[in-house]
Design an enzyme around this catalytic site. Structure first.
Site, PDB file in Angstrom:
ATOM      1  N   GLU A  36     -30.852 -90.637 -89.577  1.00 12.47           N
ATOM      2  CA  GLU A  36     -31.418 -91.901 -90.448  1.00 12.47           C
ATOM      3  C   GLU A  36     -32.855 -91.672 -90.599  1.00 12.47           C
ATOM      4  OE1 GLU A  36     -29.902 -94.868 -87.683  1.00 12.47           O
ATOM      5  OE2 GLU A  36     -28.489 -95.574 -89.264  1.00 12.47           O
ATOM      6  N   TYR A  37     -33.457 -91.184 -89.504  1.00 18.51           N
ATOM      7  CA  TYR A  37     -35.035 -90.870 -89.413  1.00 18.51           C
ATOM      8  C   TYR A  37     -35.171 -89.856 -90.480  1.00 18.51           C
ATOM      9  CZ  TYR A  37     -39.820 -89.859 -88.256  1.00 18.51           C
ATOM     10  OH  TYR A  37     -40.957 -89.322 -88.196  1.00 18.51           O
ATOM     11  N   ASP A  38     -34.600 -88.897 -90.743  1.00 20.91           N
ATOM     12  CA  ASP A  38     -34.736 -87.931 -91.546  1.00 20.91           C
ATOM     13  C   ASP A  38     -34.519 -88.070 -92.667  1.00 20.91           C
ATOM     14  OD1 ASP A  38     -33.131 -85.036 -89.457  1.00 20.91           O
ATOM     15  OD2 ASP A  38     -35.226 -86.083 -89.419  1.00 20.91           O
ATOM     16  N   LYS A 117     -31.988 -74.635 -78.593  1.00 21.07           N
ATOM     17  CA  LYS A 117     -33.324 -75.634 -78.710  1.00 21.07           C
ATOM     18  C   LYS A 117     -32.914 -76.604 -77.808  1.00 21.07           C
ATOM     19  CE  LYS A 117     -34.765 -78.760 -82.234  1.00 21.07           C
ATOM     20  NZ  LYS A 117     -34.980 -79.919 -81.490  1.00 21.07           N
ATOM     21  N   ARG A 138     -47.182 -83.096 -76.611  1.00 19.90           N
ATOM     22  CA  ARG A 138     -47.298 -83.217 -77.832  1.00 19.90           C
ATOM     23  C   ARG A 138     -47.935 -84.440 -78.704  1.00 19.90           C
ATOM     24  NH1 ARG A 138     -42.716 -81.592 -82.292  1.00 19.90           N
ATOM     25  NH2 ARG A 138     -42.229 -83.868 -81.832  1.00 19.90           N
ATOM     26  N   LYS A 313     -29.011 -77.449 -86.226  1.00 18.11           N
ATOM     27  CA  LYS A 313     -28.446 -78.830 -85.378  1.00 18.11           C
ATOM     28  C   LYS A 313     -26.955 -78.669 -85.321  1.00 18.11           C
ATOM     29  CE  LYS A 313     -32.367 -81.403 -84.650  1.00 18.11           C
ATOM     30  NZ  LYS A 313     -32.193 -82.671 -84.898  1.00 18.11           N
ATOM     31  N   CYS A 407     -30.645-116.403 -82.995  1.00 22.22           N
ATOM     32  CA  CYS A 407     -30.861-115.447 -82.156  1.00 22.22           C
ATOM     33  C   CYS A 407     -29.926-115.932 -80.833  1.00 22.22           C
ATOM     34  CB  CYS A 407     -32.193-115.342 -81.647  1.00 22.22           C
ATOM     35  SG  CYS A 407     -32.688-114.429 -80.062  1.00 22.22           S
TER      36      CYS A 407
HETATM   37  S1  IVH Z   1     -40.677 -73.560 -81.726  1.00 24.81           S
HETATM   38  C1  IVH Z   1     -43.733 -74.103 -84.425  1.00 24.81           C
HETATM   39  N1  IVH Z   1     -38.573 -73.192 -80.214  1.00 24.81           N
HETATM   40  O1  IVH Z   1     -37.901 -78.834 -80.694  1.00 24.81           O
HETATM   41  C2  IVH Z   1     -42.172 -74.694 -84.109  1.00 24.81           C
HETATM   42  N2  IVH Z   1     -39.140 -75.615 -80.331  1.00 24.81           N
HETATM   43  O2  IVH Z   1     -37.711 -80.388 -83.295  1.00 24.81           O
HETATM   44  C3  IVH Z   1     -42.445 -75.394 -82.571  1.00 24.81           C
HETATM   45  N3  IVH Z   1     -37.686 -77.136 -79.163  1.00 24.81           N
HETATM   46  O3  IVH Z   1     -41.174 -79.887 -80.852  1.00 24.81           O
HETATM   47  C4  IVH Z   1     -41.487 -75.429 -82.145  1.00 24.81           C
HETATM   48  N4  IVH Z   1     -36.738 -75.519 -78.026  1.00 24.81           N
HETATM   49  O4  IVH Z   1     -40.416 -79.242 -78.471  1.00 24.81           O
HETATM   50  C5  IVH Z   1     -39.176 -74.323 -80.786  1.00 24.81           C
HETATM   51  N5  IVH Z   1     -36.872 -72.664 -78.786  1.00 24.81           N
HETATM   52  C6  IVH Z   1     -37.608 -73.608 -79.348  1.00 24.81           C
HETATM   53  C7  IVH Z   1     -37.393 -74.810 -78.984  1.00 24.81           C
HETATM   54  C8  IVH Z   1     -38.042 -75.858 -79.406  1.00 24.81           C
HETATM   55  C9  IVH Z   1     -36.706 -76.746 -78.207  1.00 24.81           C
HETATM   56  C10 IVH Z   1     -38.222 -78.321 -79.385  1.00 24.81           C
HETATM   57  C11 IVH Z   1     -40.023 -78.439 -79.685  1.00 24.81           C
HETATM   58  C12 IVH Z   1     -40.356 -79.072 -80.943  1.00 24.81           C
HETATM   59  C13 IVH Z   1     -38.988 -79.636 -81.200  1.00 24.81           C
HETATM   60  C14 IVH Z   1     -38.761 -79.548 -82.972  1.00 24.81           C
END
Ligand code: IVH
Length: 673
Positions: A36-38, A117, A138, A313, A407
């Protein structure tokens, strides 16, 4: 000529996205799914690219997430820590690959690094001369929270690198819980009678963002690197980067692989998805990155995400179960959410006994009724949801659920939002949302009250010191002194901040009320149109409707807020506390109220004098430029601070402009909208 409907849609989308960013990045929770956010972000990007005149420096499409809470010192990231675009299928990955081949003029598919990921919290580690000197989250990508003492407690983070000669390096990666560490910790917590964590991601985020690093030290967190802010010398690919990091003592993911060709990439992704359950950490997809550094550099980055990488995803897991009942939950923001109570079912790695039905429209569309068999879905960290109802195989179905008109917690009025899906309780004193209202009242766009954070708001409500925002203005020092973590000095400062807030202008005051759909921008429209609060309180729906940017839903929300007894009483109590919110130019008007100002370069008047003048005009003067800075007053010879201000898009003015501003003959006094 841009149609008004487009303008207001863009504004609404930005408000909504900022709201959800804040929830997600600053408060670690979400009310909508990633999908939904995307979709919101996608729509906004679509409109901004179709109508480029509408793009603004501060649009959420230009920034990842939102500002951190004020609890930790902030830390700036340059280059920013990016997010990733998504693909959801082989076709979408082919498009990604074709775009790269086209733009880089390649005949064959390039090599990709395919990586799990990880589902945790993005963190960067700053090493100087091989020594860990800082670590931060971040945050919004440009500004995060400095969590150095906490990061030092993680065993997987080396305090010193085993590199020779020692290097300067910023390592980026994810702080996570390994599944077995997570389950062990939860078992121990259960034995100790402590609350269990919902899932590894929440637990990782909550554990790293602890003010007391001893707490972090007691949690078995891990860190796994996936990149560096800049390429170390002599490293030409993602793969060799990982080998190098591993050599100098930084943990990298053992499941990363290099693949050539779309088929190999697809296979690697499918393998990860199939083996997901057996992996030692939670993953919510695969990350696919161009392997060669030179190719990454040629593809470059967008403001939010790189063009050389994407996240594939994975599908959310689904299961079938029985819907027992439907209840309405009132969230901290007052949102009424229909929640399905379910016969417990194992899905996506956890046992689920309740799932969201999102809102009234979704509930009607799915027509889920007590007694029905339903499909439940759970993806990663996202709240489980009821996907659809299969009805009932035998017997008569139960009755359709009636959404309540008031409510269920406080019986206050309920309003439908501008996007016409969510219902919110409008009563600022509703205990379920009071905490959030107080926190919002003190936030930067509203009354900007330093020290009024979410923890304090929670204590004030739990101890029944505050029953609505107006009670903030009768809090005594001794009441504050009885709270946790509140010393005499902090109590004193908070009381001073509260007194200062009484001078707030109309825009901030209205923003602070937290009327559904009425953020800083619409409040700005109102304060431009009405000269004081009394006029707004007397206005009817038609008068609100004459303002460009206010449609029937917002007009109705405004009218009801100022005319229902319960909410109108709160406003009257605020007026009794001493508020006199007028538009520009009324008594007590402070031209720089609530703005943060930095002076840099040669200024003809002494610094102490200009500082005094700025403070007199309501500004806060600080020494360094960050995204919290509103105005930089720059004189001849200004250097780094001016450069930083330009990069961050902060307003830059001369000494002359500044003098005009504080004398009230320049600008609108609140930094505009
Ligand atoms: S690269 C320049 N590699 O996913 C791209 N991110 O949805 C930056 N994440 O903020 C991220 N595993 O916290 C990268 N193998 C991976 C990752 C990864 C998890 C997270 C990361 C990023 C988020 C983006």
């Amino acid at each position: 000529m841009i149609p008004d409907s487009v303008k207001s849609e863009v504004e609404n989308l930005r408000e909504l996205i900022r709201y959800h960013n804040r929830l997600y990045y600053a408060e670690d929770r979400n009310e909508i799914s990633d999908g939904e956010y995307d979709a919101l972000m996608q729509r906004l990007m679509e409109l901004e690219s179709r109508w480029p005149e509408l793009e603004t420096e501060d649009s959420p499409t230009h920034r990842v997430g939102s500002q951190p809470l004020s609890r930790f010192p902030s830390i700036l990231w340059d280059p920013p820590m990016l997010s990733l675009g998504n693909v959801f299928s082989a076709e979408e990955f082919h498009e990604f690959n074709n775009r790269i081949k086209r733009e880089l003029d390649l005949n064959a598919d390039p090599a990709y690094s395919v990586e799990p990921k990880l589902d945790g919290l993005a963190v960067a580690l700053v090493y100087e001369n091989g020594v860990l000197v800082r670590a931060g989250t971040r945050g919004d990508g440009r500004e995060g929270e400095d969590v150095t003492p906490n990061a030092r407690t993680l065993r997987s983070i080396p305090l010193k690198l085993s590199s020779d000669p020692s290097v300067n390096l910023v390592v980026r990666g994810e702080v996570i819980f390994r599944k077995n560490d997570f389950h062990k910790m939860n078992r121990e917590r259960k034995l100790q009678g402590l609350e269990q964590f919902i899932n590894p991601r929440n637990a990782a985020s909550g554990s790293l963002r602890q003010l007391d690093s001893r707490v972090t030290a007691s949690r078995p967190l891990s860190f796994i690197a996936y990149g560096t802010a800049r390429w170390p010398e002599g490293i030409a690919s993602q793969h060799s980067l990982y080998k190098y990091l591993s050599r100098i003592g930084i943990p990298v993911n053992p499941c990363n692989s290099v693949c050539r060709g779309v088929d190999e990439v697809e296979n690697a992704c499918h393998r990860l998805e199939e083996n997901r359950e057996e992996l030692p950490w939670d993953i919510d997809g695969a990350v696919i990155k161009l392997n060669r550094a030179s190719l990454q550099e040629m593809m470059g980055t967008l403001s939010r995400s790189p063009r050389w990488a994407t996240a594939w995803k994975f599908k959310a897991e689904e299961a079938v179960t029985q819907l027992i009942d439907i209840e309405i939950q009132v969230g901290r923001s007052g949102k009424l959410t229909p929640v399905a109570r379910l016969e417990p079912v194992f899905v996506g790695g956890v046992t689920v006994s309740s799932a969201t039905l999102h809102n009234e429209d979704e509930l009607r569309r799915k027509d889920a009724r007590p007694g029905d068999t339903v499909i439940v879905r759970r993806a990663g960290d996202v709240i489980p949801e009821v996907v659809r109802s299969l009805g009932r195989s035998e017997g008569e179905r139960g009755k359709s659920f009636e959404f309540p008109g008031s409510c269920p917690v406080c019986h206050g009025p309920v309003a439908r939002e501008e996007d016409a899906s969510a219902h919110r309780c409008m009563n600022p004193s509703c205990p379920a949302k009071l905490r959030e209202s107080l926190f919002h009242w003190g936030s930067r766009d509203a009354l900007d009250i330093e020290g009024l954070g979410s923890k304090l708001a929670e204590q004030l409500v739990d101890k029944e010191i505050v029953r609505d925002v107006s009670d903030l203005y009768s809090i005594t020092r001794s009441q504050l002194a009885s709270l946790d973590r509140m010393g005499d000095k902090s109590a004193e400062n908070l009381i001073e901040e509260l007194e200062k807030s009484l001078n707030a202008n109309l825009q901030r005051f209205i923003t602070g009320l937290g009327i559904p759909g009425i953020g800083r921008t619409v409040s700005g429209l109102l304060s431009g149109r009405f000269s004081d609060l009394h006029e707004i309180m007397r206005a009817d729906v038609d008068e609100f409707l004459t303002i460009e940017g206010i449609g029937p839903v917002l007009a109705d929300n405004l009218y009801r807020f100022f005319n229902e007894k319960i909410t109108r009483d709160v406003v009257n109590r605020l007026l009794n506390a001493g508020f006199r919110p007028g538009g520009s130019g009324v008594d007590g008007y402070k031209p720089l109220n609530g703005l943060t100002v930095v002076f840099t370069g040669g200024i003809s008047l002494p610094r102490s004098e200009v500082r005094g003048m700025a403070e007199e005009a309501g500004a806060k003067v600080t020494g360094s430029v960050s995204i919290r800075t509103d105005i930089v007053v720059a004189g001849p010879g200004a250097g780094d601070k001016l450069k930083k201000a330009r990069e961050l898009g902060v307003e830059i003015i001369s000494e002359d402009d500044f003098l005009k501003r504080i004398n009230g003959d320049g600008g609108i006094g609140d930094g505009g909208n």
